[in-house]
Every structure is written in structure tokens, then in C-alpha cells.
Design a protein around this motif. Structure first.
Motif, PDB file in Angstrom:
ATOM      1  N   UNK A  32     -16.892 -75.846  12.281  1.00 37.96           N
ATOM      2  CA  UNK A  32     -17.273 -76.695  13.397  1.00 37.96           C
ATOM      3  C   UNK A  32     -18.374 -75.998  14.176  1.00 37.96           C
ATOM      4  N   UNK A  33     -19.384 -76.774  14.562  1.00 35.53           N
ATOM      5  CA  UNK A  33     -20.531 -76.170  15.235  1.00 35.53           C
ATOM      6  C   UNK A  33     -20.192 -75.675  16.640  1.00 35.53           C
ATOM      7  N   UNK A  60     -23.295 -68.941   9.931  1.00 34.86           N
ATOM      8  CA  UNK A  60     -24.696 -69.128  10.354  1.00 34.86           C
ATOM      9  C   UNK A  60     -25.501 -69.923   9.347  1.00 34.86           C
ATOM     10  N   UNK A  61     -25.583 -69.430   8.113  1.00 37.81           N
ATOM     11  CA  UNK A  61     -26.439 -70.118   7.130  1.00 37.81           C
ATOM     12  C   UNK A  61     -25.849 -71.483   6.764  1.00 37.81           C
ATOM     13  N   UNK A  65     -27.573 -74.384   3.667  1.00 38.45           N
ATOM     14  CA  UNK A  65     -26.958 -74.580   2.355  1.00 38.45           C
ATOM     15  C   UNK A  65     -25.743 -75.483   2.514  1.00 38.45           C
ATOM     16  N   UNK A  66     -25.370 -76.138   1.428  1.00 33.65           N
ATOM     17  CA  UNK A  66     -24.218 -77.027   1.466  1.00 33.65           C
ATOM     18  C   UNK A  66     -23.004 -76.263   0.953  1.00 33.65           C
ATOM     19  N   UNK A  67     -22.238 -75.671   1.893  1.00 29.91           N
ATOM     20  CA  UNK A  67     -21.183 -74.762   1.439  1.00 29.91           C
ATOM     21  C   UNK A  67     -20.045 -75.479   0.711  1.00 29.91           C
ATOM     22  N   UNK A 104     -23.562 -67.611  -6.299  1.00 24.61           N
ATOM     23  CA  UNK A 104     -24.580 -66.924  -5.510  1.00 24.61           C
ATOM     24  C   UNK A 104     -24.036 -66.326  -4.215  1.00 24.61           C
ATOM     25  N   UNK A 105     -23.215 -67.077  -3.479  1.00 25.24           N
ATOM     26  CA  UNK A 105     -22.713 -66.520  -2.209  1.00 25.24           C
ATOM     27  C   UNK A 105     -21.818 -65.301  -2.426  1.00 25.24           C
ATOM     28  N   UNK A 106     -20.835 -65.367  -3.357  1.00 25.55           N
ATOM     29  CA  UNK A 106     -20.081 -64.129  -3.620  1.00 25.55           C
ATOM     30  C   UNK A 106     -20.982 -62.973  -4.036  1.00 25.55           C
TER      31      UNK A 106
END
Lengths: 302, 341
Positions: free
Chosen positions: A262-263, B168-169, B176-178, B206-208
């Protein structure tokens, strides 16, 4: 390194001597700016988290009208999903983690120093055995083992958690101590102690160990960082059911309640992370001062 | 025979690895079987009280699930357990009934090996290059920045850096679309030797991988910086310079090769740490490898799977250590001789 700076008027009483030692150590600390900054960060966090809770309510009040508020004067770090003040939680939540970290580090350092000095000094089969044990423990993936143990046994006492971590994290330091002892034991003062017929325990704990004090102190702080890595990791996964508020539980709750995604809740999730990261960085930075204190040859570089 | 083993570095090292695996396997057996309130007992008690199964029946079910003969004496159970283990029989999952644990573990294993292997290769080579660069440019601004960065990333726990990436990212900046990156493959992608599959595998890992690299690179940068600095003062480097060899050749063949040895010895410690840390990193990014499987098994109290994954992770660490040590003894022949007592 004690009272060399001549605070002679303090010297009469025991308190005075401690104070003089403290002041001279502080002066040595201050020689390295990064190290001193680290020392200040670490001592501030320790003081605030150990003394702060005494003056604060132990239960942070819930207020459902103030969920995920951004920082304001009444809530300097905002509020969480129940409207609890984040700053109060951060102050209350340091002690359990730090206690386990220090306790586990004390246990692993004790094991490492004992086995390392005995092995290095006695040599032969004892040494081979200890080295084997260290090599074996070193290859155990520590976090999975702790997680499995936490899944089978119920780890709800701090001492049990600290003990288990302490039992797993000693080998690196033990190998380093052993190497130190191997070089120290050829020194003249050890040879003469041996010639005087002083027993192995005396030589190991009175002659060799004190000469590694600086080395041990530095490695103790490193042991605190790696123990904290394990404790926070386990609480983060929800595997150590510590009931009180602590930094790991805060991140775990942020995760399970979806605050991470959540932002609005960025202050809530960032606060415990910042606290842990600052403490770890502070310890590592403090080591620069510590190594200068114990190894005067490094001081010129400051 | 014993003398022969003791005199060969390779055999000695392999014997040590086998003994470590054996000790870990025994430890898990006694934990699962003999601890007060052990999973086997808890499972039987649960069947008896909750499902009204007779004690004998419950015991039989438990016996088949954990692949143990519960009526036999403990030492015999232990021997049988070791025998089964040697054949790769780890029992069956408590949650997915009837599915052999070995099958589940083998399905999750490749993803962990892929992500950790890639990360270690990237992190080690990058760390070594940066460390050399720092030593060559020592006391410059670049060196100070990299040294500080190196000590920052190596003192902050890797999983916290992973959370920072997510927060953050992923969430705050939406770069990025987590949710899409979760899992080890996108739905519908079939494993095969083609670009779509490989690309997708890297996309999900990529994230790991980035997190593992961040968590380990600092150590190698700092160790390499130190060892390069001391190698640069060695006589053979001065001689090489005096002979007028090209700077690049000195850096690779004379300095780099020797200075890379100390960071290489740290590799075996890092392997255990990274494999262990995968428990948290895979949980964090919902990456379906062994760590993720272990977390779920612990949550669901699926003891045979827990045991199987733990043994598999331990074995991987031990084998990786063995390979690292053997490689090191190739790189530095002194080890093969000096290790002999």
C-alpha cells in the motif's frame, strides 16, 4: 589504554577510575570520525530502546480513526493499520531484538574463544577435532536449520532462541581465534609462562586471551550483527512467536496486513527497517574506531 | 586403504563431505523421531483424538507416511531410515497425500540452483573487478564511494534490501510489476531450450538474483581491494613492471590471479549463507524454489517435506563447498600439499 590521559583527580575512587577510563576511551573513539559516528548511533539506539520504554506506556493505544496517517506533530513517524503510533512501537520494539542479538553473540563468542584458544594452544587431536567440528557447523545452512527447529520445537523463550543462534554462529570466529593463538603461542611471554610451569588454563585465559581482547571485541560486534540477521529473519517469517512488539514483528505485520503493497504505509514499513539498518551500520562503522584503539598502528590513517 | 584416503586431498575432502551429510541426516532423524512431542508422536495423537482412528491404525499410517517401521527398535528404524535415504526415499508428503517427498523436492530444486548459481557468478566476478578497480584507484573519490557502498550493502541484511526493492521500486515508484514477477515461470510457458523460456526464467528470477548479488558483493569488493593492494607490493609485480610488460597483462596475469585467491576462500562461507538466506528471499518474492517450499512446509507442519528440503539444502551446500574447495586447490597448488598433516 586506561588512564593515560591524566585525569588524576578521579583516580582515588573506583567510580573515578571507571570514569577516567571511559573518557580516555571516548577520546580514542573520536579519532576516527566514521567510527565515532557509528558509536554514537549504536549507543543512542541502545539507550533509547532500553531506557525509553520505562517512560512510555507498554501498550501503544489503538485508534481506528487514525489509520496509516502520515507523520505529524502528534505522530512523528505516522501510524500503523490500527492507528498505533509508529515511533512508540519502534522505541518499544528494539529491546527484544537487541537482547537476543547480544545474548547470542555472547554465547557464540564464548564458544569460539574457548574452542579456538584451547585447540590452537593444545594442538594435536583436540585441535583436529575442534577444527572438524567448526568445518561441519560452518556448512550447515543456519537459517533453514533454525527455521526447522522453530517448526518442531516451540521457541518461545528468548534464551532458547539466543542459545540456538549462539550454537550455530561460532565457527568463523573460532577459526580466526585459533590462527591468532597459533601465532601468539610462540611469543616469549607465553614461552616463559610455560617455563614457569603455569597450567594450560592459566596460559590460555590469563596470557593469551587478554592479548586478543581487541580482536574479540571487534568480532563480538560482528557476531551481534549476524545474530540479529537471524533473529529478525525468523521473526519476519513468523517462526519465533515472540509476543511483544519488536522490529521483526512490525515488518511481519506490515507484510501480512499488506502494508508493503500500500502506498500510504511507507513510513510504517520503513521505520523498523531503518532502525535495524542503522543499528547494523552503526556497529560496523564503530569497528573502525575499535580496530584503531586496539591496533595503534592504524591510527595514523585517521 | 585409510592411508590412501588420508594422503589424497580429493578423497579426504569427499570423505569429509559424506560424513557431514551423514551427521546432518542423523540429526534430522532424531529431531523428527525422538524429540519429546516429536512430529511422529504428534501426528499419531492427532489422528487418534481428531479422527477417532485406533492407536494401532494411526501408528501404521504414520509409519507409512514417514517411511518408518515404528514397532522396530529405534536403532533399526534409524538404519532403515538411512537405507531409504541412500535410495532417495524420503517418505510422502503429509499435505499432498501420496506424493513422494523426493519428487516435490526435485521439482523445486532447479529454480533455487539457477537463481543462486547465477547470482553467485555475477556477484563474485563483478565484486572482484570492482575490488581491483578500487585498489588501482586507491584513495581517490571513486575508491571512497565504492568502499562505503561495499560496507553498507554488506552490513544491511539482504532480505531488508529485498523489502526495500519491493517497497520503493515496486510499490512507490511503480517501475516494475511485482505481482507479475512472482513464481518461477509465467503461466503457459513450457520449459525448453528456447529464448522465450530462458527470458521468462530470468525475468522471474531477476529480483532474487539482484538481492543475492547486493547481499554478497560487498564482501568480495572489500576483500579483493585488500588483497590486490598487498599483491601490488609484491616483488614479482615490480619485476613484471621492470620487464616492461603491458599494464593490462600485469593486471590480469600477475596481480588479478593471485589477488583473487583470498576472496575465493570466502566463497564457501557465502554459499552456506546464500542458500540459507534463500528461505527469506524466496518467501519475499514468492519465488518457487526450495526456500519457498521449506517455508510452506513449516507453516503446514508437513514434516517429511521439511526434512527432505532441509537435507537437500544441506547437501547442496556441502556439494557446492566441495566443488569450491577442489577448484581452489586447482588454483592454488599449495593447498593440496599444506593441508596434509
Amino acid at each position: 589504554m586506561a588512564a593515560t590521559t591524566g585525569e588524576s583527580r578521579y583516580r582515588d575512587s573506583a567510580v573515578g577510575r571507571v570514569l577516567a577510563w571511559f573518557i580516555s576511551t571516548l577520546k580514542l573513539m573520536a579519532r576516527n570520525r566514521v567510527g565515532f559516528a557509528g558509536f554514537l548511533v549504536v549507543s543512542t539506539i541502545v539507550l533509547v530502546t532500553f531506557i525509553g520504554p520505562v517512560f512510555l506506556p507498554s501498550e501503544v493505544p489503538v485508534n481506528v480513526n487514525e489509520i496509516y496517517e502520515t507523520p505529524s506533530l502528534s505522530h512523528p513517524l505516522g501510524t500503523d493499520s490500527e492507528g498505533k503510533d509508529v515511533l512508540l512501537q519502534v522505541i518499544n520494539g528494539g529491546r527484544p531484538i537487541l537482547t537476543i542479538g547480544f545474548l547470542a553473540a555472547a554465547i557464540s563468542t564464548t564458544i569460539a574463544v574457548t574452542l579456538g584458544s584451547l585447540g590452537g594452544f593444545v594442538g594435536g587431536r583436540v585441535d583436529t577435532g575442534f577444527t572438524w567440528l567448526a568445518d561441519m557447523v560452518l556448512t550447515i545452512p543456519q537459517l533453514p536449520l533454525l527455521a526447522v527447529l522453530a517448526g518442531i520445537l516451540r521457541l518461545n523463550s528468548k534464551i532458547a532462541v539466543a542459545g540456538l543462534i549462539g550454537l550455530l554462529f561460532w565457527p568463523t570466529l573460532m577459526r580466526a581465534i585459533r590462527a591468532q593463538v597459533l601465532s601468539l603461542k610462540e611469543r616469549d611471554y607465553v614461552e616463559s609462562a610455560r617455563a614457569l610451569g603455569l597450567g594450560t588454563p592459566h596460559i590460555v585465559f590469563r596470557e593469551i586471551a587478554p592479548n586478543m581482547a581487541g580482536y574479540i571485541a571487534i568480532n563480538f560486534t560482528l557476531a551481534v550483527t549476524s545474530s540479529m540477521y537471524a533473529v529478525v529473519g525468523l521473526t519476519l517469517l513468523g517462526l519465533v512467536p515472540l509476543s511483544e512488539e519488536n522490529w521483526g514483528v512490525m515488518i511481519n505485520l506490515a507484510w501480512t496486513r499488506g502494508a508493503i503493497f500500500s502506498k500510504d504505509s511507507v513510513f510504517y514499513i520503513m521505520s523498523p527497517i531503518a532502525a535495524i539498518a542503522l543499528f547494523q551500520l552503526g556497529l560496523v562503522a564503530m569497528n573502525r574506531s575499535l580496530s584503531e584503539i586496539f591496533d595503534p598502528r592504524l591510527r595514523r590513517g585517521a | 586403504m585409510l592411508r590412501k584416503i588420508a594422503s589424497s586431498y580429493l578423497l579426504r575432502r569427499v570423505a569429509k563431505a559424506l560424513i557431514t551429510i551423514f551427521v546432518m541426516a542423523s540429526l534430522t532423524f532424531f529431531l523428527i523421531r525422538l524429540m519429546p512431542g516429536s512430529p511422529v508422536e504428534a501426528y499419531i495423537a492427532n489422528l487418534v483424538t481428531q479422527y477417532n482412528v485406533s492407536y494401532e491404525n494411526a501408528k501404521q499410517q504414520a509409519a507409512s507416511l514417514f517411511s518408518l517401521d515404528l514397532n522396530a527398535p529405534v536403532y533399526q528404524q534409524y538404519l532403515e531410515y538411512l537405507g531409504n535415504l541412500a535410495r532417495g526415499d524420503l517418505g510422502e508428503s503429509l499435505i499432498s497425500r501420496g506424493v513422494p517427498v523426493s519428487e516435490i523436492v526435485l521439482a523445486y530444486l532447479p529454480w533455487t540452483l539457477f537463481s543462486i548459481g547465477t547470482a553467485l557468478i555475477i556477484s563474485f566476478s563483478l565484486g572482484i573487478m570492482l575490488g581491483m578497480l578500487m585498489a588501482y584507484k586507491r584513495e581517490t573519490k571513486l575508491d571512497h564511494i565504492l568502499t562505503n557502498l561495499g560496507s553498507i550493502v554488506s552490513s544491511v541484511p539482504d532480505y531488508l534490501m529485498g523489502i526495500l526493492i519491493l517497497v520503493w521500486v515496486g510499490v512507490q515508484w511503480e517501475l516494475i510489476d511485482i505481482t507479475n514477477m512472482r513464481g518461477s515461470l509465467s503461466p503457459g510457458i513450457q520449459p525448453g531450450f528456447n529464448l522465450t523460456f530462458i527470458g521468462d526464467a530470468f525475468y522471474h528470477a531477476s529480483l532474487p538474483i539482484i538481492t543475492y548479488v547486493l547481499g554478497t558483493i560487498g564482501l568480495w569488493m572489500l576483500t579483493m581491494r585488500g588483497s590486490t593492494e598487498s599483491t601490488l607490493g609484491e616483488d614479482y609485480v615490480t619485476v613484471a613492471k621492470a620487464r616492461g610488460l603491458k599494464e593490462r597483462r600485469i593486471a590480469t596475469a600477475y596481480v588479478g590471479r593471485n589477488a583473487a585467491l583470498p576472496p575465493f576462500t570466502q566463497l564457501s562461507i557465502s554459499i552456506a549463507l546464500v542458500f540459507g538466506g534463500s528461505l527469506l528471499i524466496e518467501w519475499l518474492f514468492v519465488y518457487e524454489g526450495l526456500g519457498y517450499l521449506l517455508y510452506n512446509a513449516i507453516q503446514q507442519r508437513d514434516y517429511p517435506v521439511m526434512q527432505g528440503v532441509f537435507l537437500m539444502i544441506t547437501t547442496m551446500v556441502i556439494v557446492a563447498n566441495l566443488l569450491a574447495d577442489l577448484l581452489y586447490s586447482r588454483l592454488d597448488p599449495r593447498i593440496r600439499v599444506a593441508g596434509r598433516d
